[in-house]
Design a protein around this motif. Structure first.
Motif, PDB file in Angstrom:
ATOM      1  N   ALA A 342     -13.562  -6.837   2.603  1.00 41.88           N
ATOM      2  CA  ALA A 342     -13.908  -5.592   3.071  1.00 41.88           C
ATOM      3  C   ALA A 342     -13.505  -5.575   4.557  1.00 41.88           C
ATOM      4  CB  ALA A 342     -15.427  -5.463   2.877  1.00 41.88           C
ATOM      5  N   ARG A 343     -13.767  -6.270   5.409  1.00 40.03           N
ATOM      6  CA  ARG A 343     -13.252  -6.259   6.998  1.00 40.03           C
ATOM      7  C   ARG A 343     -11.866  -6.163   6.757  1.00 40.03           C
ATOM      8  NH1 ARG A 343     -17.394 -10.399   6.909  1.00 40.03           N
ATOM      9  NH2 ARG A 343     -15.919 -11.967   7.055  1.00 40.03           N
ATOM     10  N   HIS A 344     -11.092  -6.929   6.268  1.00 43.00           N
ATOM     11  CA  HIS A 344      -9.726  -6.972   6.110  1.00 43.00           C
ATOM     12  C   HIS A 344      -9.297  -5.578   5.739  1.00 43.00           C
ATOM     13  CE1 HIS A 344      -5.511  -7.476   4.566  1.00 43.00           C
ATOM     14  NE2 HIS A 344      -5.420  -8.001   5.759  1.00 43.00           N
ATOM     15  N   ALA A 345      -9.892  -4.888   4.732  1.00 38.67           N
ATOM     16  CA  ALA A 345      -9.498  -3.570   4.109  1.00 38.67           C
ATOM     17  C   ALA A 345      -9.844  -2.694   5.337  1.00 38.67           C
ATOM     18  CB  ALA A 345     -10.269  -3.376   2.918  1.00 38.67           C
ATOM     19  N   LEU A 346     -10.832  -2.843   5.732  1.00 37.80           N
ATOM     20  CA  LEU A 346     -11.270  -1.743   7.001  1.00 37.80           C
ATOM     21  C   LEU A 346     -10.274  -1.781   8.112  1.00 37.80           C
ATOM     22  CD1 LEU A 346     -12.990   0.645   7.886  1.00 37.80           C
ATOM     23  CD2 LEU A 346     -14.600  -1.069   8.948  1.00 37.80           C
ATOM     24  N   ARG A 347      -9.792  -2.935   8.469  1.00 43.95           N
ATOM     25  CA  ARG A 347      -8.731  -3.118   9.601  1.00 43.95           C
ATOM     26  C   ARG A 347      -7.393  -2.593   9.080  1.00 43.95           C
ATOM     27  NH1 ARG A 347     -11.303  -8.516   9.984  1.00 43.95           N
ATOM     28  NH2 ARG A 347      -9.534  -9.200   8.871  1.00 43.95           N
ATOM     29  N   THR A 348      -7.135  -2.736   7.918  1.00 40.97           N
ATOM     30  CA  THR A 348      -5.962  -1.956   7.265  1.00 40.97           C
ATOM     31  C   THR A 348      -5.912  -0.564   7.374  1.00 40.97           C
ATOM     32  OG1 THR A 348      -5.637  -4.203   5.906  1.00 40.97           O
ATOM     33  CG2 THR A 348      -4.424  -2.048   5.462  1.00 40.97           C
ATOM     34  N   LEU A 349      -7.162  -0.018   7.099  1.00 40.05           N
ATOM     35  CA  LEU A 349      -7.296   1.411   6.970  1.00 40.05           C
ATOM     36  C   LEU A 349      -6.820   1.910   8.535  1.00 40.05           C
ATOM     37  CD1 LEU A 349      -9.990   2.022   4.606  1.00 40.05           C
ATOM     38  CD2 LEU A 349      -7.589   2.604   4.245  1.00 40.05           C
ATOM     39  N   VAL A 350      -7.866   1.276   9.285  1.00 37.69           N
ATOM     40  CA  VAL A 350      -7.636   1.711  10.703  1.00 37.69           C
ATOM     41  C   VAL A 350      -6.078   1.589  11.276  1.00 37.69           C
ATOM     42  CG1 VAL A 350      -8.372   1.110  12.961  1.00 37.69           C
ATOM     43  CG2 VAL A 350      -9.961   1.573  11.252  1.00 37.69           C
ATOM     44  N   ARG A 351      -5.266   0.568  10.653  1.00 35.02           N
ATOM     45  CA  ARG A 351      -4.093   0.192  11.475  1.00 35.02           C
ATOM     46  C   ARG A 351      -3.006   1.412  10.832  1.00 35.02           C
ATOM     47  NH1 ARG A 351      -3.801  -4.482   9.688  1.00 35.02           N
ATOM     48  NH2 ARG A 351      -2.124  -3.911   7.831  1.00 35.02           N
ATOM     49  N   ARG A 352      -3.506   1.535   9.643  1.00 38.76           N
ATOM     50  CA  ARG A 352      -2.329   2.619   8.648  1.00 38.76           C
ATOM     51  C   ARG A 352      -2.776   4.100   9.022  1.00 38.76           C
ATOM     52  NH1 ARG A 352      -2.161   0.150   2.697  1.00 38.76           N
ATOM     53  NH2 ARG A 352      -1.084  -1.965   3.366  1.00 38.76           N
ATOM     54  N   GLY A 353      -3.672   4.386   9.694  1.00 38.09           N
ATOM     55  CA  GLY A 353      -4.187   5.689  10.405  1.00 38.09           C
ATOM     56  C   GLY A 353      -5.077   6.455   9.222  1.00 38.09           C
ATOM     57  N   GLY A 354      -5.656   5.932   8.114  1.00 35.88           N
ATOM     58  CA  GLY A 354      -6.477   6.592   7.404  1.00 35.88           C
ATOM     59  C   GLY A 354      -7.675   7.016   8.173  1.00 35.88           C
ATOM     60  N   VAL A 355      -8.155   5.982   8.687  1.00 33.14           N
ATOM     61  CA  VAL A 355      -9.575   6.175   9.303  1.00 33.14           C
ATOM     62  C   VAL A 355      -9.491   5.613  10.823  1.00 33.14           C
ATOM     63  CG1 VAL A 355     -11.917   4.889   9.383  1.00 33.14           C
ATOM     64  CG2 VAL A 355     -10.598   5.152   7.032  1.00 33.14           C
ATOM     65  N   THR A 356     -10.385   6.461  11.576  1.00 36.12           N
ATOM     66  CA  THR A 356     -10.363   6.302  13.023  1.00 36.12           C
ATOM     67  C   THR A 356     -11.879   5.824  13.361  1.00 36.12           C
ATOM     68  OG1 THR A 356     -11.202   8.304  13.333  1.00 36.12           O
ATOM     69  CG2 THR A 356      -9.109   8.203  13.382  1.00 36.12           C
ATOM     70  N   ARG A 357     -11.936   4.941  14.462  1.00 32.75           N
ATOM     71  CA  ARG A 357     -12.963   4.313  14.517  1.00 32.75           C
ATOM     72  C   ARG A 357     -13.287   4.428  16.145  1.00 32.75           C
ATOM     73  NH1 ARG A 357     -13.073  -2.026  13.375  1.00 32.75           N
ATOM     74  NH2 ARG A 357     -11.966  -2.205  15.360  1.00 32.75           N
ATOM     75  N   ASP A 358     -14.533   4.590  16.395  1.00 31.60           N
ATOM     76  CA  ASP A 358     -15.085   4.749  17.760  1.00 31.60           C
ATOM     77  C   ASP A 358     -16.590   4.070  17.864  1.00 31.60           C
ATOM     78  OD1 ASP A 358     -16.702   6.822  17.036  1.00 31.60           O
ATOM     79  OD2 ASP A 358     -15.013   8.380  17.508  1.00 31.60           O
ATOM     80  N   GLU A 359     -17.128   4.510  19.026  1.00 30.56           N
ATOM     81  CA  GLU A 359     -18.399   4.015  19.326  1.00 30.56           C
ATOM     82  C   GLU A 359     -19.558   4.757  18.245  1.00 30.56           C
ATOM     83  OE1 GLU A 359     -19.467   4.661  23.095  1.00 30.56           O
ATOM     84  OE2 GLU A 359     -18.276   3.068  24.076  1.00 30.56           O
TER      85      GLU A 359
END
Length: 434
Positions: A342-359
């Motif tokens: 799950a952690r790796h999947a979320l990092r992949t989504l952020v890296r590919r631009g499907g999800v943005t993450r902020d505070e």
């Protein structure tokens, strides 16, 4: 039969011996790998074992009739024994109501036992060492003949012609052997006789077993008939490439096995069989098509893709209720099962631009929202199909749709959409995304 260990394999005094052993091993292994490929594909690997053992009574009987250990009578006797093994196996299978493997087990154990009994009864007259039945006799290899300016192993007069016969027959009957191997019913329908091809192949296997028996014994014959083709089958998916790769593995085993056996004073056939088994183990683990590592990696990739898609679909459903709402990273990971995947999947989504993450948490990007809408559309279309077409209760369709949504393609989605009226909703009253 053991040989003296050689500390320096390039010593001029011992190099000819090493080369002669290596040449015979390569010739035998190539012959076995060539015909063994078809045995493995036909699921008749035990037939190679049967023929390699069943030639023993043929050798003994041939000596008793001829009184000679020359190549011709021994070769004829062993070939007749091999053909008899094939005929008896087929007879028991068709008329004795035995499965093919059971029939082979009955025939080869009985004939091999007969050969051992004959060997014990006439041991004083038959100059066959029982140990050579299993390991062969390197004396046959070390006994040489001069051809031109070269000293070659005497057994090359048998091994080389058999290899050439195998290559010639397989090349001429390649199409027929291939069709009867994969679909004997189709072969019969287009006029190719499957029984004729079967007995042709069995004759080649018998010839190969006979040519190999006295030199390397039954151990290496069985190993080389089965292991290189089985390893090649794990690595490639085309018959031609499989045959070529199995021959390359056989040649490699012959070269390396000889060097290791001579260097450490081991039995060459046993060393080659162990080396072939090691190569098969490596293929079973690291083969790019059927290896354990490749399957494990594929399963992980599939699991990671499903988790990524679950995260996208979850964020999309959250946005349906409140477009400005964000989900904390920890909550998103926990919602899809947690753990490394799950952690790796979320990092992949952020890296590919499907999800943005902020505070504030996680939100979908435009590209991520488009992917998520497609997943949710598939999910809700399938729910509607299960309720409208199959009559399942509304509270029983979420889990099946959740599993299927990751594997339906565009064509199936559109077929499902065509069954619904314009502006239809899913069974829970939610909008189906366009």
């Amino acid at each position: 039969m053991m040989i003296l260990a050689v500390n320096n394999l390039l010593d001029p005094d011992t190099l000819p011996m090493v080369l002669r052993i290596m040449v015979m091993a390569v010739l035998v292994n190539l012959s076995c790998a060539l015909v063994g490929s078809f045995l493995v594909l036909r699921r008749m690997s035990l037939m190679g074992d049967a023929l390699s053992h069943a030639v023993l009574p043929g050798l003994v009987v041939a000596f008793l009739f001829s009184g000679s250990l020359s190549i011709v009578p021994m070769f004829i006797g062993a070939v007749l024994a091999g053909v008899a093994t094939t005929f008896l196996t087929q007879t028991l299978h068709h008329y004795g109501r035995l499965s093919t493997d059971a029939a082979m087990g009955v025939v080869f154990t009985s004939l091999f036992a007969l050969g051992v009994v004959l060997l014990k009864l006439f041991g004083s007259r038959v100059h066959l060492d029982a140990a050579c039945v299993y390991e062969g006799s390197l004396i046959m290899v070390l006994d040489t003949i001069r051809v031109g300016g070269l000293e070659l192993p005497r057994q090359i007069l048998v091994a080389l012609p058999v290899l050439l016969v195998n290559v010639l027959v397989v090349a001429v009957l390649w199409k027929e052997l291939k069709i009867t191997t994969f679909d004997s019913a189709l072969a019969t329908a287009i006029g190719i006789s499957a029984p004729v091809m079967h007995y042709t192949l069995m004759t080649l296997v018998a010839l190969t077993a006979v040519a190999s028996f006295q030199v390397v014994g039954s151990i290496l014959v069985v190993a080389m008939l089965i292991i290189p083709p089985a390893a090649a089958q794990l690595c490639v998916e085309r018959l031609g490439r499989m045959v070529l790769l199995s021959c390359l593995i056989g040649a490699l085993v012959g070269v390396l096995g000889t060097l290791i056996a001579v260097r450490y004073d081991l039995s060459p056939p046993g060393t080659m069989a162990v080396l072939a088994g090691s190569i098969y183990a490596l293929a079973a683990i690291f083969s790019p098509t059927g290896g354990l590592a490749a399957r494990a990696w594929f399963n992980y990739q599939t699991s990671a893709r499903i988790v990524r898609e679950d995260i996208l679909a979850m964020l999309y459903r959250v946005e349906e209720y409140d477009r400005s709402r964000k989900i904390a990273r920890a909550d998103a990971i926990e919602a899809v099962g947690g753990g490394f995947t799950a952690r790796h999947a979320l990092r992949t989504l952020v890296r590919r631009g499907g999800v943005t993450r902020d505070e504030g948490g996680l939100m979908l990007t435009d590209s991520g929202r488009a992917q998520a809408a497609q997943l949710v559309r598939t999910h809700r279309l399938w729910e509607a199909y299960l309720v409208d077409e199959l009559g399942l209760p509304v509270d029983h369709v979420h889990e099946p749709a959740h599993r299927v949504e990751h594997f339906l393609d565009e064509e199936i989605r559109e077929q499902l959409a065509e069954r619904l009226p314009e502006g239809a909703e899913d069974p829970h009253g939610r909008e189906i995304p366009e």
